[in-house]
Design a protein around this motif. Structure first.
Motif, short mmCIF file in Angstrom:
data_model
loop_
_atom_site.label_atom_id
_atom_site.label_comp_id
_atom_site.label_asym_id
_atom_site.label_seq_id
_atom_site.Cartn_x
_atom_site.Cartn_y
_atom_site.Cartn_z
N SER A 183 73.42 -7.06 -40.80
CA SER A 183 72.61 -6.76 -41.98
C SER A 183 73.47 -6.26 -43.13
O SER A 183 74.52 -5.68 -42.94
CB SER A 183 71.54 -5.71 -41.64
OG SER A 183 72.15 -4.50 -41.28
N ASP A 184 72.99 -6.51 -44.33
CA ASP A 184 73.62 -6.03 -45.55
C ASP A 184 72.56 -6.12 -46.63
O ASP A 184 71.49 -6.68 -46.42
CB ASP A 184 74.85 -6.89 -45.88
CG ASP A 184 75.78 -6.18 -46.86
OD1 ASP A 184 76.82 -6.74 -47.20
OD2 ASP A 184 75.41 -5.07 -47.32
N SER A 185 72.80 -5.60 -47.82
CA SER A 185 71.79 -5.66 -48.87
C SER A 185 72.45 -5.80 -50.22
O SER A 185 73.41 -5.12 -50.51
CB SER A 185 70.94 -4.39 -48.83
OG SER A 185 70.02 -4.39 -49.87
N SER A 186 71.90 -6.71 -51.03
CA SER A 186 72.38 -6.91 -52.40
C SER A 186 71.21 -7.25 -53.29
O SER A 186 71.21 -8.23 -54.03
CB SER A 186 73.42 -8.04 -52.43
OG SER A 186 74.48 -7.79 -51.55
N ASP A 187 70.17 -6.43 -53.24
CA ASP A 187 68.91 -6.73 -53.91
C ASP A 187 69.07 -6.95 -55.42
O ASP A 187 68.43 -7.83 -56.00
CB ASP A 187 67.90 -5.61 -53.66
CG ASP A 187 67.50 -5.52 -52.19
OD1 ASP A 187 67.74 -6.50 -51.47
OD2 ASP A 187 66.96 -4.47 -51.79
N ARG A 219 70.31 -11.74 -46.20
CA ARG A 219 70.19 -10.29 -46.36
C ARG A 219 71.27 -9.74 -47.28
O ARG A 219 71.04 -8.79 -48.02
CB ARG A 219 70.27 -9.61 -44.98
CG ARG A 219 69.94 -8.13 -45.02
CD ARG A 219 68.45 -7.92 -45.21
NE ARG A 219 68.09 -6.52 -45.27
CZ ARG A 219 67.96 -5.82 -46.41
NH1 ARG A 219 68.15 -6.42 -47.56
NH2 ARG A 219 67.62 -4.55 -46.39
N TYR A 220 72.46 -10.33 -47.24
CA TYR A 220 73.54 -9.83 -48.09
C TYR A 220 74.03 -10.94 -49.02
O TYR A 220 73.92 -12.12 -48.72
CB TYR A 220 74.69 -9.26 -47.27
CG TYR A 220 75.39 -10.24 -46.37
CD1 TYR A 220 76.52 -10.93 -46.79
CD2 TYR A 220 74.92 -10.48 -45.07
CE1 TYR A 220 77.16 -11.84 -45.97
CE2 TYR A 220 75.56 -11.39 -44.24
CZ TYR A 220 76.68 -12.05 -44.69
OH TYR A 220 77.31 -12.96 -43.87
N TYR A 221 74.55 -10.54 -50.16
CA TYR A 221 74.86 -11.46 -51.25
C TYR A 221 76.30 -11.97 -51.18
O TYR A 221 77.25 -11.20 -51.10
CB TYR A 221 74.64 -10.76 -52.59
CG TYR A 221 74.80 -11.66 -53.80
CD1 TYR A 221 73.73 -12.37 -54.30
CD2 TYR A 221 76.04 -11.79 -54.43
CE1 TYR A 221 73.85 -13.19 -55.41
CE2 TYR A 221 76.18 -12.62 -55.54
CZ TYR A 221 75.09 -13.31 -56.03
OH TYR A 221 75.23 -14.12 -57.12
#
Length: 423
Positions: A183-187, A219-221
Motif C-alpha cells: 500500500s501507498d497513497s498519493s491522493d 493505491r500509490y502514484y
C-alpha cells in the motif's frame, strides 16, 4: 425481452458481441450451420454476445424490426439448436434462447455467454466453413464469425482463459488467509489529474443533469506506470465489458493527449467521457440516463429518479472492469475505486420493471452528492468483485434512506444474470 432487442439496436448496429439476422430457416443446412458457427464464435469472444433473428440490417431505425418469417419462427426450437451446436462444440456450450412476439412480429434472441473454463474448439467439419480442429471467434476487423488466424486474436483468447485461472487462484489465496498486498497513497497527485479534465463540451453537457464520476487507480502514484499511450489504449480496449449491449467503458474512437488517452460519447441518453492517464488513473464521467429516458418510465417517481437495477448493473460493471484491469498488472498490488454521484437531492429510487415495487419512497433528502470509496488488494478484488459491488451499492442506497440489506439475495441473482450472460 423486446426491450432488450431495442436496447441492442440502440448500441449502433452489429459489433463483435452483437449479430443481427433477418430470418433463418432451421430446415436449411446452410442457415443451420450459420447459427452453429455464430454460437461457437460468440462463446470464444470476451463477454460472449447476442444473436438476434428478425432484424433487417439493410433498413434504418425501427424499420429494421421486420420480424422473422412465421414458418421459420415456429420451427426454431432450443432443444434442436443446442443438440446441433454440441455436435460441433468441444467442450459443450450452454446458451439461452428467448422467443419474442411483439405487435404481430416474431423475433428470437439468443444470449451466448463467454466460455466457462476452456475455449471452444470445433470437433467436426460441416457447412459454412465449420472445420474439425478450428477455433472460431468474432473478428476484430469486422463483425463476423470467423476462424481465428491472427496471433493477436489467438493471444486474446488465451488471455481470457488465463485470467479465468488467475481469478480462481486468487479465490484460493483469499480462502487460505494469505496476504500479498502492498500500500501507498498519493491522493493529491491523482486529484490534480482529475482537475485537469475541464473545458470539454461533452463534460459540460454531462454536468447539466445528474451524473456519475468513477475513478479506478493504483493505491500509490507513479507518473509513468504505464510506459506508453499505446499500452493505455490496449488496457482499455482489451478489458472493455460487453454485458448488456452498451459496452463499459463505451468508446467509438480514442484520442491521445500528452500523458493520457481520452474518448467521449454524446448520443441519445448516453453521454460519457473517459480518460486514462499513464499513472494508471482511470476517470469516467457518465450522465445519469434516467434524466434522458422517456418519462413513462418515471411515472411512479415524484421528480427525478435513480433506477435500482440499472445502478446495480453499473456498480457490477465498474468492479468487474477494475478486476480485469488488475489482472493486467498495470495497477500494482492495491487499488482504490471511487464512485461519486452528483445531483441526487430529491432524487427517488425506483424500479423500471413493472413487476417490482417499493413499499415506501426512498429519496435523498439532504445531500446532493454521495461518494463511495473502496481500497482493496487485487487478490481480494479479483476473488470477490461481485460481493464488493453489492456492498458498495448498499452504501450508496443509505443516502436515499433505504436499508437495502434485505434485498441482497435479489441483487445477487440479477447480478449473476448480468455477469453470466443470461440478462
Amino acid at each position: 425481452m423486446y426491450n432488450k432487442i431495442l436496447e441492442l439496436l440502440d448500441a449502433g448496429g452489429e459489433t463483435r458481441n452483437i449479430e443481427f439476422k433477418k430470418t433463418y430457416d432451421w430446415n436449411n443446412p446452410q442457415h443451420k450451420a450459420k447459427i452453429v458457427k455464430c454460437i461457437l464464435a460468440m462463446s470464444n469472444t470476451k463477454d460472449g454476445g447476442y444473436l438476434v433473428l428478425g432484424i433487417d440490417e439493410e433498413k434504418y431505425g425501427e424499420e429494421k424490426l421486420t420480424g422473422m418469417e412465421l414458418e421459420h419462427f415456429d420451427i426454431l426450437n432450443y432443444d434442436h439448436i443446442i443438440v446441433e451446436v454440441n455436435k460441433f462444440a468441444d467442450p459443450p456450450i450452454s446458451f439461452h434462447m428467448y422467443p419474442v412476439q411483439e405487435e404481430g412480429k416474431h423475433f428470437v434472441l439468443l444470449r451466448i455467454p463467454e466460455f466457462d473454463e476452456l475455449p471452444i474448439v470445433c470437433k467436426r467439419s460441416g457447412e459454412q466453413g465449420l472445420k474439425e480442429g478450428a477455433v472460431f471467434s468474432r473478428s476484430k476487423i469486422k463483425p463476423e464469425s470467423a476462424q481465428i488466424r491472427s496471433q493477436s486474436e489467438m493471444r486474446e483468447l488465451i488471455d481470457i482463459a488465463i485470467n479465468k485461472g488467475i481469478k480462481e487462484f486468487y479465490k484460493r489465496v483469499r480462502d487460505s488467509g494469505l496476504q500479498v498486498t502492498n500500500s501507498d497513497s498519493s491522493d493529491e497527485k491523482y486529484a490534480k489529474e482529475i482537475q485537469m479534465i475541464k473545458d470539454i463540451d461533452v463534460l459540460n453537457t454531462i454536468r447539466e443533469t445528474g451524473y456519475w464520476r468513477i475513478t479506478i487507480r493504483p493505491r500509490y502514484y507513479l507518473e509513468n506506470r504505464i510506459d506508453s499511450l499505446t499500452n493505455c489504449r490496449k488496457a482499455i480496449m482489451e478489458n472493455q465489458l460487453s454485458l448488456r449491449g452498451w459496452n463499459f467503458p463505451h468508446f467509438r474512437g480514442i484520442e491521445n493527449g500528452n500523458n493520457f488517452i481520452q474518448a467521449s460519447e454524446n448520443w441519445g441518453e448516453h453521454k460519457e467521457l473517459l480518460r486514462l492517464y499513464k499513472s494508471g488513473n482511470f476517470v469516467y464521467f457518465k450522465a445519469m440516463r434516467e434524466d434522458y429516458i422517456d418519462k413513462q418510465h418515471l411515472r411512479n417517481v415524484k421528480g427525478r429518479g435513480l433506477a435500482i437495477m440499472n445502478t446495480l448493473f453499473l456498480f457490477s460493471e465498474i468492479f468487474e472492469f477494475a478486476s480485469r484491469l488488475s489482472q493486467t498488472n498495470i495497477l500494482g498490488d492495491e487499488i482504490t475505486v471511487s464512485i461519486k454521484c452528483f445531483g441526487i437531492k430529491d432524487r427517488e429510487l425506483f424500479f423500471f420493471e413493472p413487476m417490482r415495487t417499493l413499499f415506501s419512497d426512498y429519496v435523498s433528502t439532504i445531500e446532493d452528492s454521495a461518494e463511495c470509496i473502496v481500497s482493496v488488494g487485487i487478490e481480494e478484488l479479483i476473488a470477490d468483485s461481485e460481493k464488493i459491488a453489492i456492498e458498495t451499492l448498499l452504501q450508496l442506497f443509505e443516502n436515499f434512506n433505504w436499508d437495502a440489506s434485505g434485498s441482497i439475495g435479489i441483487f445477487r441473482e440479477e447480478q449473476q444474470k448480468l455477469l453470466s450472460g443470461t440478462y
